[in-house]
Design an enzyme around this catalytic site. Structure first.
Site, mmCIF file in Angstrom:
data_model
loop_
_atom_site.group_PDB
_atom_site.id
_atom_site.type_symbol
_atom_site.label_atom_id
_atom_site.label_comp_id
_atom_site.label_asym_id
_atom_site.label_seq_id
_atom_site.Cartn_x
_atom_site.Cartn_y
_atom_site.Cartn_z
ATOM 1 N N GLY A 103 95.878 85.743 -37.515
ATOM 2 C CA GLY A 103 96.366 84.384 -37.711
ATOM 3 C C GLY A 103 96.269 83.991 -39.177
ATOM 4 N N LEU A 104 96.858 82.865 -39.486
ATOM 5 C CA LEU A 104 96.860 82.350 -40.857
ATOM 6 C C LEU A 104 95.431 82.099 -41.339
ATOM 7 C CD1 LEU A 104 99.682 79.671 -40.495
ATOM 8 C CD2 LEU A 104 99.800 81.744 -41.925
ATOM 9 N N PRO A 105 95.201 82.125 -42.641
ATOM 10 C CA PRO A 105 93.905 81.674 -43.154
ATOM 11 C C PRO A 105 93.613 80.259 -42.627
ATOM 12 C CG PRO A 105 95.200 82.655 -44.938
ATOM 13 C CD PRO A 105 96.105 82.565 -43.736
ATOM 14 N N GLY A 106 92.404 80.074 -42.127
ATOM 15 C CA GLY A 106 92.034 78.760 -41.604
ATOM 16 C C GLY A 106 92.411 78.526 -40.156
ATOM 17 N N SER A 107 93.006 79.524 -39.502
ATOM 18 C CA SER A 107 93.446 79.335 -38.108
ATOM 19 C C SER A 107 92.293 79.446 -37.120
ATOM 20 C CB SER A 107 94.551 80.340 -37.758
ATOM 21 O OG SER A 107 94.070 81.669 -37.886
ATOM 22 N N GLY A 108 91.160 80.010 -37.542
ATOM 23 C CA GLY A 108 89.988 80.053 -36.659
ATOM 24 C C GLY A 108 89.511 81.434 -36.267
ATOM 25 N N LYS A 109 89.986 82.464 -36.938
ATOM 26 C CA LYS A 109 89.633 83.844 -36.555
ATOM 27 C C LYS A 109 88.126 84.093 -36.622
ATOM 28 C CE LYS A 109 92.119 85.467 -39.940
ATOM 29 N NZ LYS A 109 92.551 84.175 -40.540
ATOM 30 N N SER A 110 87.518 83.794 -37.768
ATOM 31 C CA SER A 110 86.080 84.074 -37.930
ATOM 32 C C SER A 110 85.259 83.228 -36.962
ATOM 33 C CB SER A 110 85.623 83.769 -39.361
ATOM 34 O OG SER A 110 86.364 84.529 -40.281
ATOM 35 N N SER A 147 95.816 89.977 -41.122
ATOM 36 C CA SER A 147 96.710 91.041 -40.614
ATOM 37 C C SER A 147 98.119 90.511 -40.355
ATOM 38 C CB SER A 147 96.120 91.710 -39.371
ATOM 39 O OG SER A 147 95.611 90.812 -38.416
HETATM 40 N N1 LIG Z 1 96.436 86.139 -51.256
HETATM 41 C C1 LIG Z 1 95.659 85.927 -50.193
HETATM 42 N N2 LIG Z 1 96.218 85.839 -48.957
HETATM 43 C C2 LIG Z 1 95.440 85.646 -47.894
HETATM 44 N N3 LIG Z 1 94.089 85.530 -47.926
HETATM 45 C C3 LIG Z 1 93.484 85.600 -49.136
HETATM 46 C C4 LIG Z 1 94.242 85.791 -50.307
HETATM 47 N N4 LIG Z 1 93.378 85.828 -51.358
HETATM 48 C C5 LIG Z 1 92.145 85.649 -50.858
HETATM 49 N N5 LIG Z 1 92.195 85.528 -49.526
HETATM 50 C C6 LIG Z 1 91.010 85.396 -48.662
HETATM 51 O O1 LIG Z 1 90.862 86.668 -48.043
HETATM 52 C C7 LIG Z 1 90.868 86.544 -46.637
HETATM 53 C C8 LIG Z 1 91.946 87.436 -46.003
HETATM 54 O O2 LIG Z 1 91.580 88.770 -46.065
HETATM 55 P P1 LIG Z 1 92.146 89.774 -44.978
HETATM 56 O O3 LIG Z 1 91.535 91.095 -45.274
HETATM 57 O O4 LIG Z 1 91.922 89.200 -43.620
HETATM 58 O O5 LIG Z 1 93.714 89.784 -45.298
HETATM 59 S S1 LIG Z 1 94.827 90.821 -44.826
HETATM 60 O O6 LIG Z 1 94.643 91.076 -43.397
HETATM 61 O O7 LIG Z 1 94.692 92.047 -45.598
HETATM 62 O O8 LIG Z 1 96.120 90.153 -45.125
HETATM 63 C C9 LIG Z 1 91.192 85.123 -46.290
HETATM 64 O O9 LIG Z 1 90.202 84.744 -45.353
HETATM 65 P P2 LIG Z 1 90.489 83.913 -44.038
HETATM 66 O O10 LIG Z 1 90.698 82.505 -44.537
HETATM 67 O O11 LIG Z 1 89.224 84.056 -43.260
HETATM 68 O O12 LIG Z 1 91.657 84.446 -43.313
HETATM 69 C C10 LIG Z 1 91.146 84.349 -47.595
HETATM 70 O O13 LIG Z 1 89.995 83.531 -47.646
HETATM 71 N N1 LIG Z 2 89.852 75.679 -31.620
HETATM 72 C C1 LIG Z 2 89.348 76.117 -32.776
HETATM 73 N N2 LIG Z 2 89.075 77.424 -32.926
HETATM 74 C C2 LIG Z 2 88.583 77.884 -34.116
HETATM 75 N N3 LIG Z 2 88.314 77.115 -35.199
HETATM 76 C C3 LIG Z 2 88.576 75.798 -35.088
HETATM 77 C C4 LIG Z 2 89.098 75.244 -33.884
HETATM 78 N N4 LIG Z 2 89.252 73.907 -34.055
HETATM 79 C C5 LIG Z 2 88.832 73.640 -35.304
HETATM 80 N N5 LIG Z 2 88.420 74.755 -35.946
HETATM 81 C C6 LIG Z 2 87.899 74.795 -37.322
HETATM 82 O O1 LIG Z 2 88.857 75.458 -38.148
HETATM 83 C C7 LIG Z 2 88.199 76.207 -39.172
HETATM 84 C C8 LIG Z 2 88.598 77.663 -39.072
HETATM 85 O O2 LIG Z 2 87.988 78.386 -40.116
HETATM 86 P P1 LIG Z 2 87.784 79.957 -40.032
HETATM 87 O O3 LIG Z 2 87.172 80.331 -38.730
HETATM 88 O O4 LIG Z 2 87.089 80.368 -41.295
HETATM 89 O O5 LIG Z 2 89.308 80.462 -40.029
HETATM 90 P P2 LIG Z 2 89.875 81.895 -40.476
HETATM 91 O O6 LIG Z 2 88.801 82.922 -40.234
HETATM 92 O O7 LIG Z 2 91.090 82.102 -39.627
HETATM 93 O O8 LIG Z 2 90.224 81.745 -41.942
HETATM 94 C C9 LIG Z 2 86.697 76.022 -38.964
HETATM 95 O O9 LIG Z 2 86.271 74.974 -39.799
HETATM 96 C C10 LIG Z 2 86.613 75.588 -37.485
HETATM 97 O O10 LIG Z 2 85.493 74.782 -37.210
#
Ligand SMILES: Nc1ncnc2c1ncn2[C@@H]1O[C@H](COP(=O)(O)OS(=O)(=O)O)[C@@H](OP(=O)(O)O)[C@H]1O
Ligand SMILES: Nc1ncnc2c1ncn2[C@@H]1O[C@H](COP(=O)(O)OP(=O)(O)O)[C@@H](O)[C@H]1O
Length: 204
Positions: free
Chosen positions: A38-45, A112
């Site tokens: 999913g998108l960054p910030g979508s909730g994966k971790s 991914s």
């Molecule tokens: N250019 C760019 N695009 C996307 N994300 C970026 C980028 N630069 C740094 N980050 C940070 O790195 C996290 C994503 O790493 P990933 O290994 O999951 O990315 S990928 O699957 O290879 O696309 C991602 O973490 P998540 O927010 O947890 O998804 C970002 O915080």
């Molecule tokens: N239903 C939900 N599932 C997962 N995260 C959620 C949900 N609703 C709100 N959130 C919030 O969204 C943010 C997701 O951050 P994070 O897990 O770091 O996302 P990612 O790993 O995709 O970048 C967290 O602050 C989390 O508390």
């Protein structure tokens, strides 16, 4: 396109003495790769760590491979070009495959963004052992959450290839589970994921 390279010549696969059935019987569950995309910030971790706690409490053998953490070591040499992302997914997929083969339920939390690269990992695993979970969340909500301030940096032009803004994200077409993380709290989503996995993985 993501192709797994063929091994060099003169290598023979070494088969261990414990098979999947023995591990399943001991653990009380199958091994599997639970691939959160999913998108960054979508909730994966958040979902990976919370669902892991729930399965752990039930006696499951678990692990989490988080993209951010892997990029501190195993994948520290990779950037965010599409080619590097493909290699990132391939590498993490191989590590996850090893964990699953020794019986663990391994959560992978990786943006991914490339469908073919995710499918290539699926193809490396036995049928049913790759469970794709789409953390589906509108870009606008991810941008508002911005848990690491990355979208703000991208908007300032500091991250030129940021996913969802300047680099593509290809949604899964047939994920095993879609979690709509904008529509419910993280506890509810984690519970939903853990229950889904219990049904799929617990040995009868
Ligand atoms: N250019 C760019 N695009 C996307 N994300 C970026 C980028 N630069 C740094 N980050 C940070 O790195 C996290 C994503 O790493 P990933 O290994 O999951 O990315 S990928 O699957 O290879 O696309 C991602 O973490 P998540 O927010 O947890 O998804 C970002 O915080
Ligand atoms: N239903 C939900 N599932 C997962 N995260 C959620 C949900 N609703 C709100 N959130 C919030 O969204 C943010 C997701 O951050 P994070 O897990 O770091 O996302 P990612 O790993 O995709 O970048 C967290 O602050 C989390 O508390």
């Amino acid at each position: 396109m993501s192709v797994h390279p063929a091994p060099p010549a003169n290598l023979v696969w070494q088969t261990g003495l414990l098979d999947a059935a023995a591990r399943r019987q001991r653990n009380g569950h199958r091994g599997a790769v639970v691939w959160l995309t999913g998108l960054p910030g979508s909730g994966k971790s958040t979902l990976a760590f919370r669902a892991e706690v729930q399965l752990h409490a039930l006696g499951f053998q678990t692990a989490v491979l988080d993209g951010d953490n892997l990029r501190h070591g195993l994948c520290a040499d990779l950037g965010f070009s599409l080619e590097d992302r493909r290699e990132n997914m391939r590498r993490v997929g191989e590590v996850a495959r090893l964990f699953a083969a020794q019986g663990s339920v391994v959560f992978v939390a990786l943006v991914s963004p490339l469908r073919a690269a995710r499918d290539a990992v699926r193809e490396r695993l036995p049928q049913g052992d790759f469970i794709e979970v789409h953390c589906d969340c509108p870009l606008l909500v991810c941008q508002q959450r911005d848990p690491k301030g990355m979208y703000a940096k991208a908007a300032q032009g500091l991250i030129p290839d940021f996913t969802g803004v300047f680099s593509p994200y290809e949604e899964p077409l047939a994920a095993e589970l879609v979690v709509h993380t904008a529509h419910e709290g993280s506890e509810t989503s984690a519970q939903r994921l853990a229950e889904f996995l219990l049904q799929r993985l617990r040995a009868n």
